[in-house]
Design a protein around this motif. Structure first.
Motif, PDB file in Angstrom:
ATOM      1  N   LEU A  51      -2.904   2.509  -7.468  1.00 39.52           N
ATOM      2  CA  LEU A  51      -3.416   1.713  -6.344  1.00 39.52           C
ATOM      3  C   LEU A  51      -4.183   0.479  -6.789  1.00 39.52           C
ATOM      4  CD1 LEU A  51      -3.461   2.030  -3.194  1.00 39.52           C
ATOM      5  CD2 LEU A  51      -2.477   3.940  -4.451  1.00 39.52           C
ATOM      6  N   LEU A 104       1.039   4.051  -2.992  1.00 42.20           N
ATOM      7  CA  LEU A 104       0.780   5.464  -2.697  1.00 42.20           C
ATOM      8  C   LEU A 104       1.991   6.325  -3.050  1.00 42.20           C
ATOM      9  CD1 LEU A 104      -1.148   5.319   0.714  1.00 42.20           C
ATOM     10  CD2 LEU A 104      -2.029   6.117  -1.492  1.00 42.20           C
ATOM     11  N   LEU A 118       0.824  -1.203   0.000  1.00 43.71           N
ATOM     12  CA  LEU A 118       0.000   0.000   0.000  1.00 43.71           C
ATOM     13  C   LEU A 118       0.863   1.260   0.000  1.00 43.71           C
ATOM     14  CD1 LEU A 118      -2.814   1.306   0.206  1.00 43.71           C
ATOM     15  CD2 LEU A 118      -2.629   1.121   2.694  1.00 43.71           C
ATOM     16  N   GLY A 156      -4.650   8.339  -5.448  1.00 44.45           N
ATOM     17  CA  GLY A 156      -4.209   7.119  -4.799  1.00 44.45           C
ATOM     18  C   GLY A 156      -5.015   6.815  -3.545  1.00 44.45           C
ATOM     19  N   LEU A 157      -5.309   7.835  -2.763  1.00 47.58           N
ATOM     20  CA  LEU A 157      -6.077   7.634  -1.531  1.00 47.58           C
ATOM     21  C   LEU A 157      -7.506   7.184  -1.832  1.00 47.58           C
ATOM     22  CD1 LEU A 157      -4.806  10.680   0.546  1.00 47.58           C
ATOM     23  CD2 LEU A 157      -4.309   8.260   0.954  1.00 47.58           C
ATOM     24  N   PHE A 158      -8.125   7.825  -2.825  1.00 48.30           N
ATOM     25  CA  PHE A 158      -9.470   7.391  -3.197  1.00 48.30           C
ATOM     26  C   PHE A 158      -9.441   5.972  -3.756  1.00 48.30           C
ATOM     27  CE2 PHE A 158     -10.909  11.822  -2.900  1.00 48.30           C
ATOM     28  CZ  PHE A 158     -12.165  11.631  -2.353  1.00 48.30           C
ATOM     29  N   LEU A 187      -1.626  12.024  -5.222  1.00 51.71           N
ATOM     30  CA  LEU A 187      -1.815  11.344  -3.947  1.00 51.71           C
ATOM     31  C   LEU A 187      -3.296  11.181  -3.627  1.00 51.71           C
ATOM     32  CD1 LEU A 187      -0.559  10.127  -1.407  1.00 51.71           C
ATOM     33  CD2 LEU A 187      -0.490  12.444  -0.425  1.00 51.71           C
ATOM     34  N   LEU A 188      -4.090  12.212  -3.967  1.00 52.17           N
ATOM     35  CA  LEU A 188      -5.530  12.150  -3.720  1.00 52.17           C
ATOM     36  C   LEU A 188      -6.159  11.008  -4.521  1.00 52.17           C
ATOM     37  CD1 LEU A 188      -7.929  13.568  -2.290  1.00 52.17           C
ATOM     38  CD2 LEU A 188      -8.211  14.944  -4.368  1.00 52.17           C
ATOM     39  N   ALA A 191      -7.339   3.689  -2.740  1.00 49.78           N
ATOM     40  CA  ALA A 191      -7.181   2.831  -1.568  1.00 49.78           C
ATOM     41  C   ALA A 191      -8.516   2.621  -0.860  1.00 49.78           C
ATOM     42  CB  ALA A 191      -6.172   3.459  -0.611  1.00 49.78           C
ATOM     43  N   LEU A 192      -9.328   3.678  -0.816  1.00 46.94           N
ATOM     44  CA  LEU A 192     -10.633   3.551  -0.181  1.00 46.94           C
ATOM     45  C   LEU A 192     -11.576   2.654  -0.987  1.00 46.94           C
ATOM     46  CD1 LEU A 192     -11.204   7.255   0.951  1.00 46.94           C
ATOM     47  CD2 LEU A 192     -10.646   5.288   2.396  1.00 46.94           C
TER      48      LEU A 192
END
Length: 421
Positions: free
Chosen positions: A109, A10, A6, A51-53, A48-49, A55-56
């Protein structure tokens, strides 16, 4: 997905945003603080945003990812609209770049990291080469654009519909392969055509002639031979440029053969590349002795657009005729029939017989002999053409170096072939 993977994914999402932001920020580096819509920090955060979405959304629910994409699009659109309204310009590149950055972050991701990294590099390349791409658009003509689009349509629409099997009793003509090979040679020639066009007359005759070898060394030979008629003092430059085009032609033969028949190309590579190297060195010596190669202008070095439909169909017809003749000759008379066809084809061009022989497969020794014969006949024919068009002195210079080049090719092949006989 474990914690280490992860974090790696990211990190890639952040890195992709950083690289894209680096290019965007460099373009607007002279703008003051608060005067830029998005720079290196903004794009890094967008990556990064994404990637975070992503990951969610690992659980399989993509609603959050879609919502994040829509929200990011809306925010970027608002800021871009304000900037464009303030500066009175129209442009969507930064907006699209931001959306691509978000999706690359999500892909890092949820998908293949190699594909995400490759797509990021392509994105940065397209953004960074804006001037070059716009300059290219300014140089191409409407006819060139229409020809390329027409050929693309014929490639992706007509090619899948053509039967992929021999349609003649000798098994020589396969419509699908014939058209595919025609497209291949047209594409290689078009690269040379664009290179000559982009170089322009200010870059010198030597470079234009060398690039012209990607299209037709015969055309280069005839063009420069005509120039020799009125430029007798520049025989070193002109003969050296002709030899340089011939060297490129030999290297091109190896590459084209390798696309269809790698074992045959490997057998050809030593003799032809040795001969090409000899011609390149000879060309360098002749041009160096002339001493004024950079001053010459290649105004007379003009080539037809090889992507014109008429040129493509003409080459396709020639290639089909040569393939059929080679198939019939080999069927009726064995390898000797193929050699006759190779010799006759070499009087005008080497591409058709080269691709025909490569497409046949069969014994490497026979294929190498046929292609070397075609190249040798073509070199001899160009020498005669140059002597007639440019004078006896030019013909004698080319005769000496072309004979030596073919001797190098034959000797190189025999050194490799004899131990296996």
């Amino acid at each position: 997905m474990d914690l280490q993977e992860l974090a790696t994914r990211l990190g890639l999402a952040l890195a992709l945003g950083f690289v894209i932001g680096l290019e965007r920020g460099w373009k607007e580096r002279d703008e003051g603080e608060g005067q830029r819509t998005a720079g290196i920090r903004t794009f890094s955060l967008i990556g990064l945003l994404g990637g975070l979405f992503g990951a969610l959304s690992l659980g399989g629910d993509r609603i959050l990812l879609a919502a994040g994409f829509v929200a990011t699009s809306a925010v970027m659109a608002a800021f871009i609209w304000r900037e464009n309204a303030r500066e009175g310009i129209f442009g969507a590149t930064t907006m699209i770049a931001a959306l691509v950055t978000f999706m690359l972050g999500a892909l890092a991701l949820l998908g293949d990291m190699k594909i995400a990294a490759g797509a990021g590099v392509v994105t940065v390349g397209l953004l960074a080469y804006k001037s070059a791409l716009h300059g290219f658009l300014a140089r191409i003509t409407a006819q060139e654009l229409r020809s390329a689009l027409l050929l693309a349509a014929m490639t992706f629409i007509a090619l899948p519909l053509l039967p992929d099997r021999a349609i003649d009793p000798w098994g020589a003509l396969n419509p699908h392969q014939l058209w595919l090979i025609t497209i291949l040679i047209a594409a290689v020639s078009f690269i040379g055509y664009l290179a000559v066009k982009l170089v322009g007359p200010s870059r010198g005759l030597v470079l234009a002639a060398t690039l012209g070898g990607l299209i037709s060394s015969t055309v280069v030979t005839l063009t420069l031979a005509r120039l020799a008629k009125s430029n007798g003092a520049r025989l070193g430059l002109l003969s050296g440029s002709i030899l340089a085009a011939g060297a490129v032609m030999m290297a091109r033969v190896v590459v084209l053969t390798g696309v269809l028949n790698l074992p045959l190309a490997l057998s050809l590579s030593v003799p032809l590349l040795a001969a090409a190297l000899f011609q390149a060195v000879a060309a360098w010596i002749l041009i160096k002795r002339d001493g004024r190669g950079a001053e010459a202008k290649p105004e007379g070095l003009v080539h037809k657009n090889p992507f014109l439909l008429s040129e493509v169909l003409r080459f396709g017809a020639i290639l089909g005729a040569v393939m059929l003749a080679a198939g019939i000759g080999r069927s009726l008379f064995g390898n000797s029939g193929l050699m006759v066809v190779a010799a006759l084809s070499g009087l005008a061009d080497v591409d058709a017989i080269t691709l025909s022989v490569a497409n046949m497969g069969g014994q490497a020794a026979t294929g190498v002999a046929a292609i070397l014969l075609a190249v040798g006949v073509n070199s001899a024919a160009k020498t005669i053409y140059a002597g007639v068009a440019g004078g006896l002195r030019l013909g004698l210079i080319l005769l000496a170096f072309n004979l030596a080049a073919m001797a190098v090719a034959v000797a190189s092949y025999l050194l490799i072939a004899l131990p296996h006989l």
